[in-house]
Every structure is written in structure tokens, then in C-alpha cells.
Design a protein around this motif. Sequence first.
Motif: not given
Length: 377
Positions: A132-139
Amino acid sequence: MSRMILRALLCLPVLVAALAAAPSPARADALHVGLVIPQSGQFRLLGDHVREAFQVWDADNPGAFGDIVEGDDGCTPESGVDAAAAMIEAGVDIVVGFLCTESLAAALPILSNEKIPVMTLTVRADIIGEEAARLGWSFFRLAPRAGSEAEIAADAIYRFWADKPFALIEDGAISGRELVEAVRTRLEERSLKPNFVDNYRPGQATQPSLVRRLKAAGVSRVFVGGDRSDLAVIAAEAEHQGVALSFMGGDALHAPEGELPLPDGTMAVLASGVVPGPEAEAARQAFAAHDMIAEGLRIPAYAAAEIIGAAANRSDYGQTNLVDLLTGTPFSTALGPVTFDATGERQEPGFVLAILEDGKFRRLSVDDASRLTGESQ
């Protein structure tokens, strides 16, 4: 009376009237919340807990949520994709749920593309947060992160067992082996090494050879990376052989009591929602008012509702997006303080140290810690 004071008094009624007529601060927009939870199968009860928690909080705090929309979490990648599409179509502002890693991983990129944040109550795998941090997911992870279990365990061993001969043993399963290895690594970073490391075959009725090895190693403390039933068997065998051992385990000890009981005084690293502290009292009372008890996922889900409700009631909601409102803001919840960092990970550990008393785990108290510290000196 001076003219200045007189003029102020004469103007006061006009000022009061003007203030009364002035518009009050705009009320925060009501949020549309999506709950993606199991509607059938073995996890349906956990889904019911999430629904009930949101219903209880919403009933006591009307107006924060515009509506609550449900989707089905079938714990498969396909169900994750379907649920994400349903949430987008429903126009929700945030989704809570996705209790399984498979469905969460499939839904996250789809919902993030639509700028809809997702909050999980149960998925602990570190890899999800890393992706999530690497791909910019809203997690956002309200569940405790898996790695923090080993951190709490290693800290407890260092604090209470540093001067005692101790062992690290595991059941050969991936979860047990990884937990023990992570604990061992963290202890060695502090220059503390176990006196004995071993594994055992799980599911046995007795463990005579394991206990003999523990006795031969001269240990008095044992950390067990395995299930509650196995630890109970090991403890019973130790008592049978007259070997005085104290035990600690991980979150796997949160399980129904089996045929053999765990010995009182057993310590465990448990998710904070499993053994709620005094901060959960308001939630307990709220559930009691609806003839429910605070069990399972009810407390974590109630905490999620508290967080989202607090964000909805922020006066600047509408000028600031929901992700920004949730990030970096300390929230007071039934789980205790919750703060999400820039990647959506909870900054607090999410695990607590517990001790077994009269067959039930409770949070380790200050008195317990003092006693254990005294025993280690």
C-alpha cells in the motif's frame, strides 16, 4: 461613566443580535460508510459483529453517517473485486471490513483509484501495508500489524526474563516459526540469546521428550510459538515430570480452552481488542444497552466507527479530504489511542501483554509488572 464605556453598552444589544443572526459553523458532511463483511460461511459471525458495532454507535451518535451500505466479503480475490465495484457504485466515502487478505488485496487498488480509503480490522500481514505504501493505496490498518507481536514479546522477555534461563520453542507451522524467529532476532539485537531453541510436533496428547529436553537445558522460562492446546499439553507434562516452568505465548493463545487448562500466570501477547482496557468501558455500556456483550470484533469495529465519526464531525471536512483527516490525527477509541501514520499504519502497537488469572486472560497490570520485575532480580 465615560463616554467610551457608555457607547460600548449602547452597542451591546446590536452586537448580541448580530452574533445571534450570524450563521453557525457549518456542520460536517455526513459520511457514507461501506461495510464489506462476510454474509455467510464460517466468518459470518465476525461480519455480524462489525454490523452490530456500527449500528450501536450510529444509534447513539445520529447524523454522523449518512448511510451504511453493506457488501459481501467472500474472502476470495473475486469477491474483493465484486465488493469494490459495488462500493463504488453505492458512492461510499470509506470502506471498513475486508476481513481476509485475499479480498482486501484485490479490492485495494480498485477503491484507491476512486480515492475511497479502506480500513481493515483484521488483516495483519505486513506485506499489505508495504505494498500500500509503495503503490499509494488508500489503506488504514486498525488491526495490529503482525510484526508488532514479536516486538511486544521480545520486549517482555527482555524486561522480565533477561536474567533467567529461557527457551524459544515453536510448532513447525509457518506462523509459529516466523514468530519465534522474529522474537529471537529482536532479542539478539539487544545482545540477549535464548539458552535453548527447539521445535515440537503439534497436536500430541503428551510431550515427554520435549519437556526432558527443556529440563536438560536448565531453563525455567519458555516462550511458545504455537497453539493454546499445545502449550497446555506441554505445561501438563512439565508438571507431571516435576519441571518448574513459566510460559509465554503469542496471539494464538487467544482460543477456547481445550481439554487441558493453561496454568495461571501464563503470559500472552494478545490483540488489544481481545482484552480491552478501561478505555473500552463506554463501548461495553453501549453494547449492554442493546443487550449485547463486547466480544469478537465488536470492540475493534466500534473503534472504527468512533474514528470515522470523529472525522465526519471535523469542522473542516469538505475542505480537506478524508484521507488527510484520518492521517496523523490522534483518536480516542475503545481500543485506546489510535494514530495512523502517512502510510495508514497504526502507530500504536495494537498488541498488549496479558496474563492468565482464573482461566481468563486480562491485561498485565502495574502490580503484575512490578512482581515479575522483582522475580527477575
